[in-house]
Write a protein that holds these residues in place. Structure first.
Motif, PDB file in Angstrom:
ATOM      1  N   VAL A   9     -32.272 -10.080  12.670  1.00  0.00           N
ATOM      2  CA  VAL A   9     -31.900 -10.160  11.252  1.00  0.00           C
ATOM      3  C   VAL A   9     -31.162  -8.926  10.753  1.00  0.00           C
ATOM      4  O   VAL A   9     -30.090  -9.038  10.153  1.00  0.00           O
ATOM      5  N   GLU A  10     -31.670  -7.735  10.988  1.00  0.00           N
ATOM      6  CA  GLU A  10     -30.973  -6.532  10.490  1.00  0.00           C
ATOM      7  C   GLU A  10     -29.630  -6.339  11.189  1.00  0.00           C
ATOM      8  O   GLU A  10     -28.666  -5.887  10.572  1.00  0.00           O
ATOM      9  N   LEU A  11     -29.543  -6.703  12.469  1.00  0.00           N
ATOM     10  CA  LEU A  11     -28.253  -6.626  13.174  1.00  0.00           C
ATOM     11  C   LEU A  11     -27.231  -7.566  12.543  1.00  0.00           C
ATOM     12  O   LEU A  11     -26.054  -7.215  12.415  1.00  0.00           O
ATOM     13  N   LEU A  12     -27.680  -8.732  12.127  1.00  0.00           N
ATOM     14  CA  LEU A  12     -26.769  -9.694  11.506  1.00  0.00           C
ATOM     15  C   LEU A  12     -26.275  -9.174  10.165  1.00  0.00           C
ATOM     16  O   LEU A  12     -25.096  -9.309   9.836  1.00  0.00           O
ATOM     17  N   ARG A  13     -27.144  -8.553   9.420  1.00  0.00           N
ATOM     18  CA  ARG A  13     -26.738  -7.961   8.151  1.00  0.00           C
ATOM     19  C   ARG A  13     -25.721  -6.840   8.398  1.00  0.00           C
ATOM     20  O   ARG A  13     -24.768  -6.674   7.639  1.00  0.00           O
ATOM     21  N   ASP A  14     -25.912  -6.070   9.486  1.00  0.00           N
ATOM     22  CA  ASP A  14     -24.941  -5.024   9.840  1.00  0.00           C
ATOM     23  C   ASP A  14     -23.594  -5.630  10.231  1.00  0.00           C
ATOM     24  O   ASP A  14     -22.532  -5.067   9.918  1.00  0.00           O
ATOM     25  N   ILE A  15     -23.614  -6.770  10.925  1.00  0.00           N
ATOM     26  CA  ILE A  15     -22.370  -7.454  11.287  1.00  0.00           C
ATOM     27  C   ILE A  15     -21.616  -7.851  10.025  1.00  0.00           C
ATOM     28  O   ILE A  15     -20.408  -7.655   9.921  1.00  0.00           O
ATOM     29  N   GLU A  16     -22.335  -8.393   9.049  1.00  0.00           N
ATOM     30  CA  GLU A  16     -21.691  -8.788   7.797  1.00  0.00           C
ATOM     31  C   GLU A  16     -21.090  -7.581   7.080  1.00  0.00           C
ATOM     32  O   GLU A  16     -19.966  -7.640   6.585  1.00  0.00           O
ATOM     33  N   ARG A  17     -21.834  -6.478   7.050  1.00  0.00           N
ATOM     34  CA  ARG A  17     -21.302  -5.256   6.417  1.00  0.00           C
ATOM     35  C   ARG A  17     -19.997  -4.827   7.083  1.00  0.00           C
ATOM     36  O   ARG A  17     -19.017  -4.508   6.414  1.00  0.00           O
ATOM     37  N   ALA A  19     -17.926  -6.641   8.949  1.00  0.00           N
ATOM     38  CA  ALA A  19     -16.870  -7.637   8.736  1.00  0.00           C
ATOM     39  C   ALA A  19     -16.291  -7.526   7.329  1.00  0.00           C
ATOM     40  O   ALA A  19     -15.076  -7.669   7.134  1.00  0.00           O
ATOM     41  N   ASP A  20     -17.134  -7.248   6.355  1.00  0.00           N
ATOM     42  CA  ASP A  20     -16.675  -7.159   4.968  1.00  0.00           C
ATOM     43  C   ASP A  20     -15.814  -5.930   4.704  1.00  0.00           C
ATOM     44  O   ASP A  20     -15.081  -5.891   3.708  1.00  0.00           O
ATOM     45  N   GLU A  21     -15.859  -4.947   5.571  1.00  0.00           N
ATOM     46  CA  GLU A  21     -14.998  -3.766   5.402  1.00  0.00           C
ATOM     47  C   GLU A  21     -13.523  -4.157   5.383  1.00  0.00           C
ATOM     48  O   GLU A  21     -12.704  -3.487   4.774  1.00  0.00           O
ATOM     49  N   ARG A  22     -13.204  -5.251   6.029  1.00  0.00           N
ATOM     50  CA  ARG A  22     -11.816  -5.722   6.077  1.00  0.00           C
ATOM     51  C   ARG A  22     -11.252  -6.014   4.690  1.00  0.00           C
ATOM     52  O   ARG A  22     -10.041  -5.942   4.472  1.00  0.00           O
ATOM     53  N   PHE A  23     -12.117  -6.332   3.748  1.00  0.00           N
ATOM     54  CA  PHE A  23     -11.660  -6.635   2.387  1.00  0.00           C
ATOM     55  C   PHE A  23     -11.035  -5.414   1.705  1.00  0.00           C
ATOM     56  O   PHE A  23     -10.270  -5.567   0.762  1.00  0.00           O
ATOM     57  N   ARG A  24     -11.321  -4.224   2.189  1.00  0.00           N
ATOM     58  CA  ARG A  24     -10.689  -3.031   1.617  1.00  0.00           C
ATOM     59  C   ARG A  24      -9.182  -3.056   1.835  1.00  0.00           C
ATOM     60  O   ARG A  24      -8.429  -2.549   1.016  1.00  0.00           O
ATOM     61  N   GLU A  25      -8.740  -3.675   2.939  1.00  0.00           N
ATOM     62  CA  GLU A  25      -7.312  -3.759   3.258  1.00  0.00           C
ATOM     63  C   GLU A  25      -6.524  -4.488   2.166  1.00  0.00           C
ATOM     64  O   GLU A  25      -5.329  -4.265   2.031  1.00  0.00           O
ATOM     65  N   ILE A  26      -7.195  -5.364   1.431  1.00  0.00           N
ATOM     66  CA  ILE A  26      -6.499  -6.152   0.402  1.00  0.00           C
ATOM     67  C   ILE A  26      -7.003  -5.793  -1.004  1.00  0.00           C
ATOM     68  O   ILE A  26      -6.834  -6.574  -1.943  1.00  0.00           O
ATOM     69  N   GLY A  27      -7.622  -4.628  -1.126  1.00  0.00           N
ATOM     70  CA  GLY A  27      -8.026  -4.134  -2.437  1.00  0.00           C
ATOM     71  C   GLY A  27      -9.249  -4.796  -3.038  1.00  0.00           C
ATOM     72  O   GLY A  27      -9.446  -4.740  -4.246  1.00  0.00           O
ATOM     73  N   ARG A  28     -10.057  -5.409  -2.211  1.00  0.00           N
ATOM     74  CA  ARG A  28     -11.267  -6.067  -2.716  1.00  0.00           C
ATOM     75  C   ARG A  28     -12.503  -5.265  -2.299  1.00  0.00           C
ATOM     76  O   ARG A  28     -13.394  -5.758  -1.616  1.00  0.00           O
ATOM     77  N   ASP A  29     -12.517  -4.019  -2.776  1.00  0.00           N
ATOM     78  CA  ASP A  29     -13.627  -3.135  -2.439  1.00  0.00           C
ATOM     79  C   ASP A  29     -14.963  -3.681  -2.921  1.00  0.00           C
ATOM     80  O   ASP A  29     -16.005  -3.384  -2.326  1.00  0.00           O
ATOM     81  N   LEU A  30     -14.957  -4.466  -3.987  1.00  0.00           N
ATOM     82  CA  LEU A  30     -16.193  -5.065  -4.481  1.00  0.00           C
ATOM     83  C   LEU A  30     -16.897  -5.836  -3.375  1.00  0.00           C
ATOM     84  O   LEU A  30     -18.126  -5.774  -3.238  1.00  0.00           O
TER      85      LEU A  30
END
Length: 166
Positions: A9-17, A19-30
């Motif tokens: 479970v915690e590893l999966l949450r880390d994977i999501e974190r 993967a979500d870093e990619r949103f910074r590339e398009i200005g969606r830091d939220l």
């Protein structure tokens, strides 16, 4: 590929974190700054048998998918792949596993909500056979989820999509 376990479970949450870093590339830091799916949500999917992982060479999860049933419809809750494992078909394979689970459960389609204009969201799911669901076909739960996500992610448009399974 295998079923996820509580130990994952915690590893999966880390994977999501990650993967979500990619949103910074398009200005969606939220999105990048947001919290991943809560531990309880991931653990509940594990308990239901609706959480799957792809493991890397070291045997640790590198991607995962969570599913649920929302208003009697199969629903893809989350799909995340570590960036270094992207573009290898892992996400598509996980979606196929979820679709197989949904079909075995008697569902006619697999639904999800996603960003309308992010290249690795709606356009990706279109390539996997998903189509935009007109608002008139939304269930109460899909409508509620769409409203909540749209408010949180404003001004970035969210859509509902479905993939026929039969």
């Amino acid at each position: 590929m295998r079923a996820a376990t509580l130990a994952d479970v915690e590893l999966l949450r880390d994977i999501e974190r990650a993967a979500d870093e990619r949103f910074r590339e398009i200005g969606r830091d939220l999105v990048a700054d947001g919290e991943p799916a809560p531990y309880e949500t991931v653990a509940a999917a594990v308990g239901r048998g609706t959480a799957w992982v792809e493991v890397g060479d070291a045997g640790a999860p590198v991607a995962y998918a969570l599913a649920d049933v929302l208003d009697g419809r199969a629903f893809l809750e989350q799909l995340s792949v570590l960036p270094e494992y992207g573009r290898q078909g892992i996400g598509a394979a996980l979606v196929d596993v979820v679709a197989g689970w949904a079909l075995a459960g008697g569902h006619a389609e697999l639904t999800l909500t996603t960003f309308a204009d992010v290249p690795w969201n709606a356009p990706y799911y279109r390539r996997l056979g998903f189509e935009v669901v007109p608002e008139a076909r939304w269930s109460a739960g899909l409508r509620e989820r769409h409203v909540a996500e749209s408010a949180y992610f404003r001004p970035w448009p969210r859509i509902v999509m479905a993939r026929p399974l039969r």
